[in-house]
Design an enzyme around this catalytic site. Sequence first.
Site, PDB file in Angstrom:
ATOM      1  N   MET A 151      93.459 120.378  35.900  1.00 34.69           N
ATOM      2  CA  MET A 151      92.656 119.259  35.403  1.00 34.69           C
ATOM      3  C   MET A 151      91.906 118.654  36.572  1.00 34.69           C
ATOM      4  O   MET A 151      92.202 118.925  37.731  1.00 34.69           O
ATOM      5  CB  MET A 151      93.523 118.213  34.709  1.00 34.69           C
ATOM      6  CG  MET A 151      94.440 117.431  35.604  1.00 34.69           C
ATOM      7  SD  MET A 151      95.410 116.230  34.660  1.00 34.69           S
ATOM      8  CE  MET A 151      96.246 115.373  35.977  1.00 34.69           C
ATOM      9  N   SER A 152      90.965 117.819  36.258  1.00 36.85           N
ATOM     10  CA  SER A 152      90.185 117.124  37.270  1.00 36.85           C
ATOM     11  C   SER A 152      91.093 116.258  38.133  1.00 36.85           C
ATOM     12  O   SER A 152      92.082 115.693  37.657  1.00 36.85           O
ATOM     13  CB  SER A 152      89.143 116.244  36.579  1.00 36.85           C
ATOM     14  OG  SER A 152      88.605 115.316  37.492  1.00 36.85           O
ATOM     15  N   GLY A 153      90.739 116.112  39.376  1.00 37.77           N
ATOM     16  CA  GLY A 153      91.498 115.256  40.276  1.00 37.77           C
ATOM     17  C   GLY A 153      91.421 113.787  39.927  1.00 37.77           C
ATOM     18  O   GLY A 153      92.226 112.989  40.394  1.00 37.77           O
ATOM     19  N   THR A 154      90.474 113.401  39.079  1.00 39.94           N
ATOM     20  CA  THR A 154      90.352 112.005  38.680  1.00 39.94           C
ATOM     21  C   THR A 154      91.091 111.700  37.382  1.00 39.94           C
ATOM     22  O   THR A 154      91.157 110.551  36.968  1.00 39.94           O
ATOM     23  CB  THR A 154      88.873 111.611  38.518  1.00 39.94           C
ATOM     24  OG1 THR A 154      88.291 112.434  37.495  1.00 39.94           O
ATOM     25  CG2 THR A 154      88.115 111.790  39.816  1.00 39.94           C
TER      26      THR A 154
END
Length: 189
Positions: A107-110
């Site tokens: 998943m996205s790091g954010t």
Amino acid sequence: MAKPVYPQGGIAVLSGNLAPGGAIIKQSAADAGLMEHEGRAVVFENLEDLVRRIDSDELDVTALDVLVLKHIGPKGASMPEAGYLPIPRKLARAGVKDMVRISDGRMSGTAFGTIVLHVTPEAAVGGPLAHVHNGDRIRLSVKRREISLLVSDETLAQRARDKPVVEPTAPRGYRKLFLQSVLQADQGA
């Protein structure tokens, strides 16, 4: 150093019979109340299955369940940023903000949430994730660095015999080269 923002690092490496090669949780983005959790598996076989059923009012799911998404690892789907499984619509309408979610993807790091990613070996190569069934119990213990499927080794072995995994292949071209050479998440994908 004497006053860290978090008492532990941002991520934790988990292992157990569900992820013999390891898995990752971004513990700094997870709900503290879910870091020690046992729940019933609600399984999605792939992204298409997830899209088709996640927002159905007929989906048999509660906030205490564990959402499991298979076949989004390196060989299964080239590891898209699809590990951030959405909260099922009927639970979101009821105010649920987080629940344990597991996949062999990323998943996205954010992104945030109690999400176990990079489960290795992935479902597409026959990892234990491939043999998780709806209703199985799964235990997450970040304290013990554990992610476990609470079924016996014999049951897992029987499931593998009953429904053997056929690894993805391609007859030629870039996809063939990719599938022949891509590594699992614990080796850098």
